[in-house]
Write a protein that holds these residues in place. Sequence first.
Motif, PDB file in Angstrom:
ATOM      1  N   MET A 217       0.817  -1.207   0.000  1.00  0.00           N
ATOM      2  CA  MET A 217       0.000   0.000   0.000  1.00  0.00           C
ATOM      3  C   MET A 217       0.854   1.261   0.000  1.00  0.00           C
ATOM      4  N   ASN A 218       2.161   1.115   0.100  1.00  0.00           N
ATOM      5  CA  ASN A 218       3.054   2.272   0.023  1.00  0.00           C
ATOM      6  C   ASN A 218       3.354   2.544  -1.446  1.00  0.00           C
ATOM      7  N   GLY A 219       2.763   3.606  -1.978  1.00  0.00           N
ATOM      8  CA  GLY A 219       2.876   3.886  -3.395  1.00  0.00           C
ATOM      9  C   GLY A 219       4.301   4.079  -3.870  1.00  0.00           C
ATOM     10  N   THR A 220       5.129   4.712  -3.045  1.00  0.00           N
ATOM     11  CA  THR A 220       6.523   4.964  -3.432  1.00  0.00           C
ATOM     12  C   THR A 220       7.279   3.660  -3.616  1.00  0.00           C
ATOM     13  N   ASN A 221       7.141   2.746  -2.655  1.00  0.00           N
ATOM     14  CA  ASN A 221       7.838   1.469  -2.749  1.00  0.00           C
ATOM     15  C   ASN A 221       7.352   0.646  -3.949  1.00  0.00           C
ATOM     16  N   VAL A 222       6.036   0.617  -4.141  1.00  0.00           N
ATOM     17  CA  VAL A 222       5.485  -0.163  -5.252  1.00  0.00           C
ATOM     18  C   VAL A 222       5.939   0.431  -6.584  1.00  0.00           C
ATOM     19  N   ALA A 223       5.968   1.760  -6.684  1.00  0.00           N
ATOM     20  CA  ALA A 223       6.421   2.399  -7.924  1.00  0.00           C
ATOM     21  C   ALA A 223       7.878   2.067  -8.210  1.00  0.00           C
ATOM     22  N   ASN A 224       8.704   2.016  -7.163  1.00  0.00           N
ATOM     23  CA  ASN A 224      10.115   1.664  -7.346  1.00  0.00           C
ATOM     24  C   ASN A 224      10.265   0.225  -7.837  1.00  0.00           C
ATOM     25  N   ILE A 225       9.411  -0.649  -7.323  1.00  0.00           N
ATOM     26  CA  ILE A 225       9.439  -2.048  -7.770  1.00  0.00           C
ATOM     27  C   ILE A 225       9.070  -2.133  -9.245  1.00  0.00           C
ATOM     28  N   GLU A 226       8.042  -1.390  -9.621  1.00  0.00           N
ATOM     29  CA  GLU A 226       7.595  -1.405 -11.011  1.00  0.00           C
ATOM     30  C   GLU A 226       8.669  -0.866 -11.959  1.00  0.00           C
ATOM     31  N   LYS A 227       9.475   0.067 -11.461  1.00  0.00           N
ATOM     32  CA  LYS A 227      10.555   0.628 -12.275  1.00  0.00           C
ATOM     33  C   LYS A 227      11.787  -0.269 -12.289  1.00  0.00           C
TER      34      LYS A 227
ATOM     35  N   HIS B 185      12.890  -3.591  -2.970  1.00  0.00           N
ATOM     36  CA  HIS B 185      11.847  -4.471  -2.433  1.00  0.00           C
ATOM     37  C   HIS B 185      12.455  -5.748  -1.857  1.00  0.00           C
ATOM     38  N   PRO B 186      13.277  -5.648  -0.817  1.00  0.00           N
ATOM     39  CA  PRO B 186      13.886  -6.860  -0.258  1.00  0.00           C
ATOM     40  C   PRO B 186      12.909  -7.790   0.432  1.00  0.00           C
ATOM     41  N   THR B 187      11.714  -7.319   0.750  1.00  0.00           N
ATOM     42  CA  THR B 187      10.749  -8.161   1.472  1.00  0.00           C
ATOM     43  C   THR B 187       9.429  -8.294   0.728  1.00  0.00           C
ATOM     44  N   PHE B 188       9.370  -7.896  -0.534  1.00  0.00           N
ATOM     45  CA  PHE B 188       8.079  -7.843  -1.216  1.00  0.00           C
ATOM     46  C   PHE B 188       8.251  -8.105  -2.706  1.00  0.00           C
ATOM     47  N   ASP B 189       7.443  -9.029  -3.236  1.00  0.00           N
ATOM     48  CA  ASP B 189       7.414  -9.309  -4.667  1.00  0.00           C
ATOM     49  C   ASP B 189       6.076  -8.842  -5.221  1.00  0.00           C
ATOM     50  N   LEU B 190       6.127  -7.970  -6.206  1.00  0.00           N
ATOM     51  CA  LEU B 190       4.901  -7.470  -6.821  1.00  0.00           C
ATOM     52  C   LEU B 190       4.493  -8.390  -7.966  1.00  0.00           C
ATOM     53  N   LEU B 191       3.233  -8.862  -7.916  1.00  0.00           N
ATOM     54  CA  LEU B 191       2.710  -9.721  -8.966  1.00  0.00           C
ATOM     55  C   LEU B 191       2.066  -8.866 -10.059  1.00  0.00           C
ATOM     56  N   SER B 192       1.541  -9.504 -11.080  1.00  0.00           N
ATOM     57  CA  SER B 192       0.874  -8.769 -12.145  1.00  0.00           C
ATOM     58  C   SER B 192      -0.454  -8.217 -11.643  1.00  0.00           C
ATOM     59  N   ALA B 193      -0.984  -7.232 -12.351  1.00  0.00           N
ATOM     60  CA  ALA B 193      -2.252  -6.623 -11.957  1.00  0.00           C
ATOM     61  C   ALA B 193      -3.368  -7.655 -11.886  1.00  0.00           C
ATOM     62  N   ALA B 194      -3.344  -8.647 -12.779  1.00  0.00           N
ATOM     63  CA  ALA B 194      -4.390  -9.669 -12.803  1.00  0.00           C
ATOM     64  C   ALA B 194      -4.418 -10.479 -11.512  1.00  0.00           C
ATOM     65  N   ASN B 195      -3.263 -10.686 -10.896  1.00  0.00           N
ATOM     66  CA  ASN B 195      -3.192 -11.441  -9.641  1.00  0.00           C
ATOM     67  C   ASN B 195      -3.880 -10.723  -8.499  1.00  0.00           C
ATOM     68  N   TYR B 196      -4.041  -9.414  -8.631  1.00  0.00           N
ATOM     69  CA  TYR B 196      -4.726  -8.620  -7.607  1.00  0.00           C
ATOM     70  C   TYR B 196      -6.143  -8.257  -8.031  1.00  0.00           C
ATOM     71  N   SER B 197      -6.649  -8.910  -9.078  1.00  0.00           N
ATOM     72  CA  SER B 197      -7.993  -8.642  -9.610  1.00  0.00           C
ATOM     73  C   SER B 197      -8.150  -7.188 -10.032  1.00  0.00           C
ATOM     74  N   LEU B 198      -7.076  -6.630 -10.576  1.00  0.00           N
ATOM     75  CA  LEU B 198      -7.099  -5.272 -11.105  1.00  0.00           C
ATOM     76  C   LEU B 198      -7.129  -5.317 -12.632  1.00  0.00           C
ATOM     77  N   PRO B 199      -7.635  -4.272 -13.279  1.00  0.00           N
ATOM     78  CA  PRO B 199      -7.610  -4.230 -14.743  1.00  0.00           C
ATOM     79  C   PRO B 199      -6.175  -4.323 -15.263  1.00  0.00           C
ATOM     80  N   SER B 200      -6.003  -5.031 -16.374  1.00  0.00           N
ATOM     81  CA  SER B 200      -4.657  -5.203 -16.926  1.00  0.00           C
ATOM     82  C   SER B 200      -4.019  -3.875 -17.298  1.00  0.00           C
TER      83      SER B 200
END
Length: 214
Positions: free
Chosen positions: A1-11, A17-32
């Motif tokens: 839920m921390n936008g800054t951290n998630v944005a850094n992962i996406e970049k 992100h030593p403790t967090f793996d971001l999945l695809s948008a579909a895995n979170y039931s979000l629009p592709s």
Amino acid sequence: MNGTNVANIEKGTPSSHPTFDLLSAANYSLPSSMGGNIGSWLSEFSDVAFVHMECFPKPPPKPFDATCPYTSDFMDVAKKMPMSKQYKYKYLADMDGNSYSARWRAFLKSTSMPLKSTIYTEWHDDRMVPWVHFVPFDMTYKDIYAVMHYFLNGHDAEAEVIATESRNWANAVYRDEDMKLYVWRLLLEYARVVDDNRHRLAFVEDLRERKPQQ
């Protein structure tokens, strides 16, 4: 839920992100179409951070230091937000700490819509209706993105209804006297359980007049 951290992962920022793996948008039931834009989306409405770390064993106290030596390389600590400021947010998510949350009652009595994730059972749980008095989300937090996406996209009225129902319910049956009554009934039951005559106590037959034996 921390936008800054998630944005850094996406970049693909190294070591972001030593403790967090971001999945695809579909895995979170979000629009592709949100793929690669989850971080910026979160930054529009979310303010999430650790404000204190409980260390075991406790290190020597340091002034104004809320970190732990074994977590400081992975988790940052932000300044604590007063409850009065939290109430200005439309949505309030409540999660467990070292035990059950002490904020839940205050969130229910606020004018914000409460969201809840917990492993603990509390005395009032069977009196509350999910999606009526609060919005539940999974202990993995995997569905929180989809929940927020729903309410932030044309369902503001539903959120207001839940916030109102939550406040009305808490003011009606989550009062100080309700908690005192529950503790009183709990002590009565405890007294029955430890009584040597526990198998007969609290049965209706104990209150009926006994017929004399012939």
